[in-house]
Design an enzyme around this catalytic site. Sequence first.
Site, PDB file in Angstrom:
ATOM      1  N   TYR A  79     -18.152 -17.963   3.976  1.00 34.74           N
ATOM      2  CA  TYR A  79     -19.488 -17.433   3.672  1.00 34.74           C
ATOM      3  C   TYR A  79     -19.710 -16.129   4.443  1.00 34.74           C
ATOM      4  CZ  TYR A  79     -24.567 -16.884   3.992  1.00 34.74           C
ATOM      5  OH  TYR A  79     -25.850 -16.366   3.982  1.00 34.74           O
TER       6      TYR A  79
HETATM    7  N1  LIG Z   1     -32.294 -18.620   3.893  1.00 33.91           N
HETATM    8  C1  LIG Z   1     -31.669 -18.151   4.978  1.00 33.91           C
HETATM    9  O1  LIG Z   1     -31.904 -18.611   6.097  1.00 33.91           O
HETATM   10  C2  LIG Z   1     -30.683 -17.032   4.869  1.00 33.91           C
HETATM   11  C3  LIG Z   1     -30.079 -16.572   6.054  1.00 33.91           C
HETATM   12  C4  LIG Z   1     -29.173 -15.527   5.979  1.00 33.91           C
HETATM   13  C5  LIG Z   1     -28.887 -14.932   4.765  1.00 33.91           C
HETATM   14  N2  LIG Z   1     -29.476 -15.404   3.623  1.00 33.91           N
HETATM   15  C6  LIG Z   1     -29.134 -14.733   2.373  1.00 33.91           C
HETATM   16  O2  LIG Z   1     -30.339 -14.460   1.686  1.00 33.91           O
HETATM   17  C7  LIG Z   1     -30.140 -14.534   0.281  1.00 33.91           C
HETATM   18  C8  LIG Z   1     -31.143 -15.466  -0.346  1.00 33.91           C
HETATM   19  O3  LIG Z   1     -30.980 -16.754   0.228  1.00 33.91           O
HETATM   20  P1  LIG Z   1     -31.940 -17.968  -0.126  1.00 33.91           P
HETATM   21  O4  LIG Z   1     -32.121 -18.748   1.128  1.00 33.91           O
HETATM   22  O5  LIG Z   1     -33.118 -17.500  -0.872  1.00 33.91           O
HETATM   23  O6  LIG Z   1     -30.959 -18.817  -1.066  1.00 33.91           O
HETATM   24  P2  LIG Z   1     -31.224 -19.504  -2.483  1.00 33.91           P
HETATM   25  O7  LIG Z   1     -29.975 -20.287  -2.776  1.00 33.91           O
HETATM   26  O8  LIG Z   1     -32.520 -20.226  -2.466  1.00 33.91           O
HETATM   27  O9  LIG Z   1     -31.337 -18.263  -3.461  1.00 33.91           O
HETATM   28  C9  LIG Z   1     -30.249 -17.667  -4.120  1.00 33.91           C
HETATM   29  C10 LIG Z   1     -30.571 -17.625  -5.597  1.00 33.91           C
HETATM   30  O10 LIG Z   1     -29.520 -16.926  -6.250  1.00 33.91           O
HETATM   31  C11 LIG Z   1     -29.137 -17.620  -7.417  1.00 33.91           C
HETATM   32  N3  LIG Z   1     -27.707 -17.374  -7.612  1.00 33.91           N
HETATM   33  C12 LIG Z   1     -26.692 -17.807  -6.849  1.00 33.91           C
HETATM   34  N4  LIG Z   1     -25.519 -17.349  -7.324  1.00 33.91           N
HETATM   35  C13 LIG Z   1     -25.829 -16.606  -8.413  1.00 33.91           C
HETATM   36  C14 LIG Z   1     -25.047 -15.857  -9.328  1.00 33.91           C
HETATM   37  N5  LIG Z   1     -23.721 -15.793  -9.192  1.00 33.91           N
HETATM   38  N6  LIG Z   1     -25.664 -15.203 -10.328  1.00 33.91           N
HETATM   39  C15 LIG Z   1     -27.013 -15.271 -10.471  1.00 33.91           C
HETATM   40  N7  LIG Z   1     -27.808 -15.974  -9.631  1.00 33.91           N
HETATM   41  C16 LIG Z   1     -27.212 -16.622  -8.616  1.00 33.91           C
HETATM   42  C17 LIG Z   1     -29.431 -19.082  -7.157  1.00 33.91           C
HETATM   43  O11 LIG Z   1     -29.675 -19.802  -8.365  1.00 33.91           O
HETATM   44  C18 LIG Z   1     -30.654 -19.015  -6.244  1.00 33.91           C
HETATM   45  O12 LIG Z   1     -31.850 -19.169  -6.968  1.00 33.91           O
HETATM   46  C19 LIG Z   1     -28.692 -14.936   0.085  1.00 33.91           C
HETATM   47  O13 LIG Z   1     -27.938 -13.774  -0.140  1.00 33.91           O
HETATM   48  C20 LIG Z   1     -28.313 -15.558   1.408  1.00 33.91           C
HETATM   49  O14 LIG Z   1     -26.936 -15.462   1.664  1.00 33.91           O
HETATM   50  C21 LIG Z   1     -30.360 -16.433   3.653  1.00 33.91           C
END
Ligand SMILES: NC(=O)c1ccc[n+]([C@@H]2O[C@H](COP(=O)([O-])OP(=O)(O)OC[C@H]3O[C@@H](n4cnc5c(N)ncnc54)[C@H](O)[C@@H]3O)[C@@H](O)[C@H]2O)c1
Length: 336
Positions: A151
Amino acid sequence: MRILVTGAAGFIGFHTARRLLEDGHEVVGIDGFTPYYDPALKLRRHEILQQNPAYCGHEAMLEDFAAFKAIYGEGFDAVYHFAAQAGVRYSLDNPRAYVEANLVGTFNLLELLRHAPPRHALLASTSSVYGANASIPFRETDRADHPLTLYAATKKANEEMAHSYSHLFNIPTTMLRFFTVYGPWGRPDMALFKFAAALFEGRPIDIYNHGNMRRDFTFVGDLVEAMVRLLGQAPLAPDARPAPAPALDSLSPVAPWRVVNIGARTPVALMDFVAAIEAATGLRASCNFMDMQQGDVPITFANTELLFLLTGFTPKTPLQEGVSAFVAWYRAYHGV
Ligand SMILES: NC(=O)c1ccc[n+]([C@@H]2O[C@H](COP(=O)([O-])OP(=O)(O)OC[C@H]3O[C@@H](n4cnc5c(N)ncnc54)[C@H](O)[C@@H]3O)[C@@H](O)[C@H]2O)c1
């Protein structure tokens, strides 16, 4: 502005899109509604966004270049890229999902940006890219070359892929390193959601590394505030900069590109986090103390001086207030 939000039905994408709509922007969302966690929660977020006539949501996977290109059309004023396969632990058993969504998906986005660059592209990265870094708080200018999971490796690769496109095609790009984001409409695979669900259902919770972990928990409202303030802070190309960047700025010497931490800059001990959930729910947790999980780190801690320099903002929501907001949402959403 007309703004594209990828992953708009996800936790962070949903909150961001909602705020951008409130601020008067027109928002186009794209999300594949992947089954990583219950798509019903994504669908509910999507339905809420669709109630606003300034929002247009599309269901598509970023890997489907033809579909993505049709949605991207002639381009956008700004792009927030959140769609990704998230989660540290899941990457141990499902590595391919990370290659597809994070590497191929982000590559497809960059190809679209190249042909119709926005004024600013803001792409989600993660504190996980600091990997084995031992020096805290984590600074954007620290080297981050030793990822502990695929990741983290794909997210670091995203930063570097975006840097090359930014350099070659002059795309103003900000990479956003998020630190453990929590709040209403949160992700069911993350600690707060899992712990709250276990407490309400009378199940014990798994505490890794026997509780000897600290996380820089960041309230989603603060994260969104920081990101909308960064929207107008697109990095300048080297020849357009009025003065050399200060030492703490991660600005690239060759591209309009920088990386910015968004964290609460307050690492919280895991057992204090559990206590905050107990206080918010009025329930006592029964804990299974376990060893450290492969790929985990004992502490995350953001240095946020660059964020403050650029936006005048530092995340400020007290942990108990944020956890209570989540628990209130959880009760209403699940009727408990
Ligand atoms: N939540 C956290 O604490 C956190 C921390 C660090 C980084 N991030 C990053 O922030 C971003 C958002 O995270 P989140 O917590 O909202 O996650 P999440 O899984 O709730 O949101 C990601 C969304 O992207 C969609 N998705 C995934 N793969 C896809 C694809 N190939 N094509 C189209 N849609 C796709 C999913 O259906 C989902 O709705 C991500 O890039 C994640 O790596 C999140």
